[in-house]
Write an enzyme that holds these catalytic residues in place. Structure first.
Site, mmCIF file in Angstrom:
data_model
loop_
_atom_site.group_PDB
_atom_site.id
_atom_site.type_symbol
_atom_site.label_atom_id
_atom_site.label_comp_id
_atom_site.label_asym_id
_atom_site.label_seq_id
_atom_site.Cartn_x
_atom_site.Cartn_y
_atom_site.Cartn_z
ATOM 1 N N LYS A 1 0.892 -1.075 -0.010
ATOM 2 C CA LYS A 1 -0.121 -0.021 0.017
ATOM 3 C C LYS A 1 0.944 1.173 -0.001
ATOM 4 O O LYS A 1 1.443 1.409 0.960
ATOM 5 C CB LYS A 1 -0.819 0.293 1.224
ATOM 6 C CG LYS A 1 -2.013 1.140 1.139
ATOM 7 C CD LYS A 1 -2.627 1.561 2.395
ATOM 8 C CE LYS A 1 -2.186 2.559 3.089
ATOM 9 N NZ LYS A 1 -2.075 3.668 2.472
ATOM 10 N N GLU B 1 10.484 1.713 9.984
ATOM 11 C CA GLU B 1 11.310 2.684 9.493
ATOM 12 C C GLU B 1 10.713 3.968 10.023
ATOM 13 O O GLU B 1 9.906 4.417 8.923
ATOM 14 C CB GLU B 1 11.711 2.692 8.267
ATOM 15 C CG GLU B 1 12.726 1.546 7.799
ATOM 16 C CD GLU B 1 13.752 1.368 8.412
ATOM 17 O OE1 GLU B 1 14.275 2.405 8.870
ATOM 18 O OE2 GLU B 1 14.413 0.300 8.748
ATOM 19 N N CYS C 1 13.469 11.607 5.090
ATOM 20 C CA CYS C 1 13.551 11.281 6.608
ATOM 21 C C CYS C 1 15.074 11.471 6.893
ATOM 22 O O CYS C 1 15.284 11.337 8.111
ATOM 23 C CB CYS C 1 13.166 9.823 6.916
ATOM 24 S SG CYS C 1 14.158 8.700 5.685
ATOM 25 N N GLU D 1 9.865 16.282 15.204
ATOM 26 C CA GLU D 1 10.097 16.113 13.821
ATOM 27 C C GLU D 1 9.168 17.223 13.304
ATOM 28 O O GLU D 1 8.002 17.201 13.505
ATOM 29 C CB GLU D 1 9.662 14.893 13.273
ATOM 30 C CG GLU D 1 9.933 14.621 11.897
ATOM 31 C CD GLU D 1 9.749 13.312 11.319
ATOM 32 O OE1 GLU D 1 8.606 12.758 11.583
ATOM 33 O OE2 GLU D 1 10.712 12.938 10.574
HETATM 34 P P1 NAD Z 1 2.201 8.252 7.842
HETATM 35 O O1 NAD Z 1 2.752 7.387 9.178
HETATM 36 O O2 NAD Z 1 1.068 9.152 8.069
HETATM 37 O O3 NAD Z 1 1.864 7.151 6.676
HETATM 38 C C1 NAD Z 1 2.645 6.125 6.363
HETATM 39 C C2 NAD Z 1 1.817 5.077 5.661
HETATM 40 O O4 NAD Z 1 0.949 4.398 6.623
HETATM 41 C C3 NAD Z 1 0.721 5.530 4.598
HETATM 42 O O5 NAD Z 1 0.710 4.579 3.486
HETATM 43 C C4 NAD Z 1 -0.396 5.688 5.451
HETATM 44 O O6 NAD Z 1 -1.557 5.478 4.722
HETATM 45 C C5 NAD Z 1 -0.158 4.116 6.433
HETATM 46 N N1 NAD Z 1 -0.875 4.247 7.450
HETATM 47 C C6 NAD Z 1 -1.330 5.402 8.307
HETATM 48 N N2 NAD Z 1 -2.054 5.022 9.341
HETATM 49 C C7 NAD Z 1 -1.982 3.626 9.597
HETATM 50 C C8 NAD Z 1 -2.600 2.708 10.310
HETATM 51 N N3 NAD Z 1 -3.305 2.811 11.409
HETATM 52 N N4 NAD Z 1 -2.334 1.193 9.874
HETATM 53 C C9 NAD Z 1 -1.682 1.034 8.752
HETATM 54 N N5 NAD Z 1 -1.205 1.861 7.780
HETATM 55 C C10 NAD Z 1 -1.322 3.318 8.118
HETATM 56 O O7 NAD Z 1 3.637 8.813 7.358
HETATM 57 P P2 NAD Z 1 3.518 9.906 6.184
HETATM 58 O O8 NAD Z 1 3.143 11.306 6.559
HETATM 59 O O9 NAD Z 1 3.198 9.298 5.054
HETATM 60 O O10 NAD Z 1 5.263 10.081 5.895
HETATM 61 C C11 NAD Z 1 6.099 10.976 6.666
HETATM 62 C C12 NAD Z 1 6.904 10.213 8.008
HETATM 63 O O11 NAD Z 1 7.538 9.079 7.344
HETATM 64 C C13 NAD Z 1 7.629 11.019 8.567
HETATM 65 O O12 NAD Z 1 7.539 10.842 10.132
HETATM 66 C C14 NAD Z 1 8.979 10.469 8.110
HETATM 67 O O13 NAD Z 1 10.254 10.715 9.008
HETATM 68 C C15 NAD Z 1 8.787 9.130 8.074
HETATM 69 N N6 NAD Z 1 9.841 8.376 7.048
HETATM 70 C C16 NAD Z 1 10.669 7.617 7.599
HETATM 71 C C17 NAD Z 1 11.656 7.285 6.959
HETATM 72 C C18 NAD Z 1 12.628 6.020 7.141
HETATM 73 O O14 NAD Z 1 13.221 5.413 6.358
HETATM 74 N N7 NAD Z 1 12.880 5.920 8.506
HETATM 75 C C19 NAD Z 1 11.557 7.348 5.384
HETATM 76 C C20 NAD Z 1 10.618 8.305 4.962
HETATM 77 C C21 NAD Z 1 9.682 8.687 5.700
#
Ligand code: NAD
Length: 484
Positions: A173, A248, A282, A384
Site C-alpha cells: 500500500k 522505519e 527522513c 520532527e
Molecule cells: P504516515 O505514518 O502518516 O503514513 C505512512 C503510511 O502508513 C501511509 O501509507 C499511510 O496510509 C499508512 N498508515 C497510516 N495509518 C495507518 C494505520 N493505522 N495502519 C496501517 N497503515 C497506516 O507517514 P507519512 O506522513 O506518509 O510519512 C512521513 C513520515 O515518514 C515522517 O515521520 C518521516 O520521518 C517518515 N519516514 C521515515 C523514513 C525512514 O526510512 N525512517 C523514510 C521516509 C519517511
C-alpha cells in the site's frame, strides 16, 4: 481526469465498495485524479490472490526471479521521463530530483535485490564428530509493505523488491497522497512477466486499507515506513498476532560541523541535506550544530546560498524547491515556524508561505527557513517538522555537541564534517544513530544496514538485513553416523 485503481491478481480493478478519493496536485492545490479507496474487502481479494500465487513463486528458480526483477528495473528506467513526471506531479517535488534520485533508485532496488536473490546463502555449523547443522531460510508467504509519500516509488520498491527476491508474495500500500507511480508499477510487472498475484497493490487510507493489511491473519510480516505515531500503532497490532514487523520511522537528524572541515564541500552538501525535497526526506538534517569558531562565517554563507535556491514550478528543470505535500502538512510546518519564534528563535531567512503566479498560486510552497538563537532543549529542536526548516546551534566542545545531538527521542541519521580522523571515529561511535555519514550525505550502498534507533525505528532494511527479515530461519541438525 486520471483514475488510479487497485492492482490485484495482475488486473486493475476499482474498490469493491466503489469508493474513490481525490488526488491533489500539491503545486496547484487542485484535484488532478481520483484513486480507489480500498478497505478490508479489497485487502481480502489481494490476500487471496497473493496466497494462491505463493507456492509457485516460492519454487520459481532464482535465476528466473532475477530475470523478472531485472526486467522490471529496465522497464522503469526506459520510462524514466513518464515516471519522473508522475512522481513530481503527485508530490510537488522538483522534477530534477525525481529524475536523478527517486526513479533511478526505484529501478536500482529491483536490480539490486534481483541479484541478491541469486547470491543469498545460508549458514552451516559443524559439531565435530557429532553432527552438522544447516539453516534453511524459507520465504514467509504473503507479506505486507506500507510506505509514505515523501519518496513514493523509491521507498515502496525498497520493501517490495527484497520481499519478492526472498520468495514472498506481496500486498503493498502506497500513501493515499501519492498513488500515481505505484499504480504505474502494476502494468510494468505484467510486462516483465511477474505472475499474477505475486504483487498486489491496494490504495486507500491508513485506517481503512493499511490496518486491514496489518490485521490480516494470512499476512505474515509487515514492513512499514512512515511516522513514529503510526509505527507504534502498527507494532501494537502486530504484537497481537506475534507478527514480524520492521519499522522505519521519523527523525530529528543532527549535522555536526567542525571548524576543520572541507568547507566548500560541506557547504554545498549541507544545502542539499537541509532542503532536498523541501526537507521532506527522513534523512535530512534539521539541527545544524556549528563549531563556534566557524559559526558566523557558516551562517552568513548558508543564508546566502539558501536565498539563491529557486522556489518554483516542480516541472521546471531549474527548480530547487517545490511544494510541500499537502495543505495540512504546510500548516503543520508553518505552525512550527511560529513555535520557534515563541521559543525565542530568530528567523535568519525564510519563514513565509510563498504565493507563486498563475495556477501555482494555491500551491503549498514554503520558503526554506533558517532559525537561530534556539536552545537545544526546546520543542522546535526536539520534534520532527519534516519540512524546509533548520535550526542552527553553535557549540564549543566535542562532548557538548555529542550530548546535544543525542538529546532527542529520535536516532535515524547523523552527519559529521571534520578532517580530524580520530574525532570522526570518536563522534561516530558516540552518536545514538542508526546511520552516520562522515563528510558526505545520502551516499548509499544498498548492501548496508538502513534504519534507526530509539523512536526512529525497529529493525533494519537493506542488503542481507532485508533478506533476513523477509525469511524465516529453520535449523536442521543431522547427526553423523555413529562409528562403533
Ligand atoms: P504516515 O505514518 O502518516 O503514513 C505512512 C503510511 O502508513 C501511509 O501509507 C499511510 O496510509 C499508512 N498508515 C497510516 N495509518 C495507518 C494505520 N493505522 N495502519 C496501517 N497503515 C497506516 O507517514 P507519512 O506522513 O506518509 O510519512 C512521513 C513520515 O515518514 C515522517 O515521520 C518521516 O520521518 C517518515 N519516514 C521515515 C523514513 C525512514 O526510512 N525512517 C523514510 C521516509 C519517511
Amino acid at each position: 481526469m486520471k483514475s488510479f485503481e487497485h492492482f490485484i491478481n495482475g488486473e486493475y480493478r476499482p474498490s469493491v465498495s466503489g469508493k474513490t478519493m481525490d488526488v491533489i496536485n500539491p503545486s496547484t492545490g487542485k484535484k488532478y485524479a481520483t484513486v480507489s479507496a480500498g478497505d478490508e474487502q479489497d485487502v481480502n481479494l489481494a490476500v487471496t490472490a497473493a496466497k494462491a500465487a505463493s507456492p509457485a513463486w516460492m519454487l520459481t528458480p532464482l535465476a528466473k526471479k532475477q530475470t523478472i526483477l531485472q526486467k522490471i528495473a529496465d522497464l522503469i528506467t526506459e520510462r524514466l521521463d513518464e515516471f519522473s513526471e508522475a512522481e513530481s506531479l503527485d508530490t510537488g517535488k522538483p522534477i530534477s530530483l525525481a529524475r536523478e534520485l527517486d526513479i533511478p533508485r526505484a529501478a536500482s532496488n529491483f536490480s539490486f535485490f534481483g541479484a541478491a536473490a541469486t547470491q543469498w546463502s545460508s549458514e552451516s555449523h559443524v559439531m565435530p564428530s557429532q553432527a552438522f547443522n544447516f539453516t534453511l531460510r524459507d520465504a514467509l508467504g504473503v507479506v505486507g509493505c506500507i510506505s509514505p509519500w515523501n519518496l513514493p516509488l523509491y521507498l515502496f520498491t525498497w520493501k517490495i523488491a527484497p520481499a519478492l527476491a526472498a520468495g514472498n508474495t506481496v500486498v503493498g500500500k502506497p500513501s493515499e497522497l501519492t498513488p500515481a507511480t505505484a499504480a504505474m508499477l502494476g502494468k510494468i510487472c505484467n510486462e516483465a512477466g511477474l505472475p499474477p498475484g505475486v504483487l498486489n497493490i491496494i490504495h486507500g487510507t491508513g485506517p481503512e486499507a493499511g490496518e486491514a493489511i496489518v490485521k490480516h491473519e494470512d499476512i505474515k510480516a509487515i514492513s512499514f515506513t512512515g511516522s513514529t505515531a503510526v509505527g507504534k500503532r502498527i507494532a501494537v497490532l502486530c504484537a497481537e498476532q506475534l507478527k514480524k514487523v520492521s519499522l522505519e520511522l521519523g527523525g530529528k537528524n543532527p549535522i555536526i560541523i567542525f571548524g576543520d572541515c572541507d568547507y566548500q564541500n560541506m557547504l554545498q552538501t549541507t544545502i542539499r541535506s537541509a532542503f532536498s525535497n523541501q526537507g521532506q526526506i527522513c534523512l535530512c538534517g534539521s539541527r545544524i550544530f556549528v563549531e563556534a569558531n566557524l559559526y558566523d562565517k557558516f551562517l552568513s554563507d548558508f543564508i546566502f546560498r539558501t536565498k539563491r535556491l529557486k522556489i518554483g514550478d516542480p516541472m521546471d528543470p531549474d527548480t530547487d524547491i517545490g511544494s510541500l505535500i499537502s495543505e495540512a502538512h504546510m500548516n503543520k510546518v508553518m505552525s512550527y515556524i511560529d513555535l520557534a519564534q515563541q521559543e525565542g528563535g530568530k528567523i535568519a531567512t525564510g519563514g513565509n508561505q510563498v504565493k507563486l503566479k498563475g495556477e501555482l498560486g494555491e500551491g503549498y510552497f514554503v520558503e526554506p527557513t533558517i532559525i537561530t538563537g534556539l536552545e537545544q532543549d526546546c520543542r522546535t529542536n526536539k520534534e520532527e517538522i519534516f519540512g524546509p526548516v533548520v535550526s542552527i546551534i553553535p557549540f564549543e566542545t566535542e562532548d557538548e555537541v555529542v550530548a546535544m545531538a543525542n538529546d532527542t527521542n529520535y536516532g535515524l541519521a547523523s552527519v559529521i564534517w571534520t578532517n580530524h580522523l580520530a574525532r570522526a571515529h570518536r563522534v561516530s561511535s558516540n552518536l545514538q544513530s542508526g546511520i552516520v555519514w562522515v563528510n558526505c550525505w545520502m551516499l548509499r550502498d544498498l548492501r548496508t544496514p538502513f534504519g534507526g534507533v530509539k523512536q526512529s525505528g525497529l529493525g533494519r532494511e537493506g542488503g542481507w538485513e532485508a533478506m533476513r527479515f523477509f525469511t524465516e530461519a529453520k535449523n536442521i541438525t543431522v547427526a553423523y553416523p555413529h562409528n562403533e
